[in-house]
Design a protein around this motif. Structure first.
Motif, short mmCIF file in Angstrom:
data_model
loop_
_atom_site.label_atom_id
_atom_site.label_comp_id
_atom_site.label_asym_id
_atom_site.label_seq_id
_atom_site.Cartn_x
_atom_site.Cartn_y
_atom_site.Cartn_z
N VAL A 103 0.84 -1.20 0.00
CA VAL A 103 0.00 0.00 0.00
C VAL A 103 0.88 1.25 0.00
N ASP A 104 1.89 1.26 0.86
CA ASP A 104 2.80 2.41 0.92
C ASP A 104 3.46 2.65 -0.43
N ARG A 105 3.95 1.58 -1.05
CA ARG A 105 4.67 1.70 -2.31
C ARG A 105 3.76 2.21 -3.43
N PHE A 106 2.52 1.71 -3.46
CA PHE A 106 1.60 2.15 -4.49
C PHE A 106 1.32 3.65 -4.38
N VAL A 107 1.00 4.10 -3.19
CA VAL A 107 0.69 5.51 -3.00
C VAL A 107 1.92 6.37 -3.34
#
Length: 504
Positions: A103-107
């Motif tokens: 999730v962190d990487r996508f955002v």
């Protein structure tokens, strides 16, 4: 009051994302949007929604487009605009929960490629499922918009929506969105909810209102929300509006004249945008929704139109099209058993498919894996208690216990595994963006990576040419029209059957 002294009502334009998702099955190619971008950029919108939802899936599944390149293109062509996306919380743009670091990487990558405003929602309104994404948006320095999915049930109240708004603000959201994905938001509830949020949290808290047009009442709902203090509303340029889509941007502008409110939008540019998409729309007639007018029946059934069409398709495949009324009656019962989840992707597909199974095979004689997970808490908490008898059946079917913790807490770090899986594919360029594309859609991405070099494929057709019959499947607001077929292993009378269902 003069227009100079009127209160400014900001507008989010939906034509580059939700408008064509709702009306044209998300098939519009980037090249058909590019000519309108200069006028969109200079028309005076608060934001331009152009990414997220089903667009990512549709790009790689049908259009041979890199969705990240689409985002970068919009960033170049809309330099003065806030770009906005719809993000499914812990699901990101896929249909399962992802581990927190993914999730962190996508955002982080979405922000780096040009995204400004992240509208983050969870299908169950479980705030635990949006906390990580909202935190990631804040860390990226971008605008986090917390979302309240509006629905109707004996348990949904104005105070409940206010409490949800308070939780989202406590998480650090920069603004709130009241999101009505099925055109259920009537004028008085719109006024009551917005005014109650403002009274509780203060006038400074930004409230945006998103509605669809399907039931024919929601332009009035936008007016009442504005009177209650809403700061911004979502609309779509008129040539891609109404039906299961949204209210027309130009109609909002005209409606507010001499009311003490103004959008400040440039009507000359709006008309040029309208003319452009009026020319583009006929090229996608094959994908046009069958809902062209008003569907007030949604207020009684609370079933979005696209969900009905999906269930009709499932019944036809089973030679049971004449049982649609039984299924429509069963959906509210299944929803009640499941704790009254809002009917939005993916809960709408899960509840609808289970209702079909109940009618065809007997109530809960067969459970889909997704419905079992919903009953056992693997999608999150619902507003109401779930039927304990059905929970027991779900546990026996899934061979796992029910949970009360945040579903993503059960996941182990998966980035390295996702990365190695993507890098092994022909055509993967090794970027984090490609890894994320494969993580979202592992069945579709391999084919896309192989064919990407061939360039985009426009799904539009010459309207003068012989066109195929309009697509039979319509889709409801906020629902993805590009879901992959799902095969369920069904045990019935001691025998195992594979049942394949294509969700809306």
């Amino acid at each position: 009051m003069t227009q100079q002294n009127a209160r400014k009502i900001e507008v989010t334009e939906l034509v580059l994302r939700d408008a064509h998702q709702s009306l044209l099955a998300t098939r519009m190619a980037t090249e058909d949007m590019i000519p309108a971008c200069e006028d969109i950029d200079k028309a005076g919108y608060w934001s331009v929604e152009c990414w997220g939802g089903a667009t990512f899936d549709s790009c790689i599944r049908f259009l041979n487009e890199d969705p990240w390149e689409r985002l970068r293109t919009f960033r170049k062509l809309l330099p003065n605009s806030r770009l906005q996306m719809l993000l499914r919380g812990q699901n990101l743009l896929g249909y399962r929960h992802y581990e927190d670091t993914v999730v962190d990487r996508f955002v982080e990558k979405a922000a780096a490629n040009g995204m400004d405003v992240f509208r983050v929602f969870d299908a169950l309104n479980d705030v635990r499922n949006v906390r990580r994404a909202i935190g990631a948006v804040k860390r990226s320095g971008k605008h986090a918009q917390g979302t309240i999915c509006y629905t109707i049930s004996p348990l949904h109240t104005v105070q409940g929506y206010v409490e949800l708004a308070e939780k989202l603000v406590d998480m650090g959201c920069d603004s709130l969105c009241l999101k009505d994905m099925a055109a259920l938001l009537k004028p008085q509830p719109a006024y009551d909810i917005v005014s109650a949020i403002k009274e509780s949290l203060g006038a400074a808290v930004r409230v945006h209102v998103h509605v669809h047009a399907t039931t024919g009442v929601t332009l009035v709902s936008l007016m009442k929300a504005i009177e209650a203090g809403a700061d911004a509303v979502d609309t779509a340029i008129s040539s891609l509006s109404l039906g299961p889509g949204h209210n027309p941007t130009e109609s909002l502008v005209e409606m507010l004249e001499d009311t003490g409110y103004t959008t400040g939008l440039d009507m000359e540019r709006l008309l040029r945008i309208k003319e452009h998409f009026a020319k583009v729309r006929p090229r996608y007639a094959e994908f046009l929704s069958n809902i062209t007018g008003v569907e007030t029946e949604i207020f009684q059934s609370q079933i979005p139109g696209g969900m009905i069409s999906n269930m009709e398709s499932q019944l036809k495949q089973q030679g049971a099209a004449d049982r649609i009324k039984e299924v429509l009656a069963e959906v509210p019962r299944v929803r009640s058993d499941a704790g009254y989840p809002p009917l939005v992707t993916p809960s709408s597909q899960i509840v609808g498919t289970q209702a079909v199974f109940n009618v065809l095979m007997g109530r809960y004689k067969v459970l889909t894996g997704e419905f079992a997970d919903l009953m056992l808490g693997y999608y999150g908490e619902t507003i109401g208690p779930r039927n304990p008898e059905v929970i027991t059946l779900a546990g026996a079917h899934a061979k796992k216990p029910s949970i009360t913790r945040r579903p993503a807490d059960l996941l182990t770090p998966e980035w390295d595994q996702l990365r190695s899986g993507a890098l092994a594919l022909e055509g993967c360029n090794g970027s984090d963006e490609d890894v994320l594309t494969h993580a979202m859609f592992p069945q579709v991405a391999p084919r896309f990576f192989k064919t990407r070099a061939q360039g985009p494929k426009n799904a539009g057709r010459d309207p003068q040419a012989a066109a195929p019959a309009p697509a039979t499947g319509t889709q409801a607001a906020g629902q993805s029209p590009v879901r992959s077929p799902i095969t369920y292993e069904v045990k019935l009378n001691g025998r195992t059957h594979n049942v394949t269902v294509t969700p809306a």
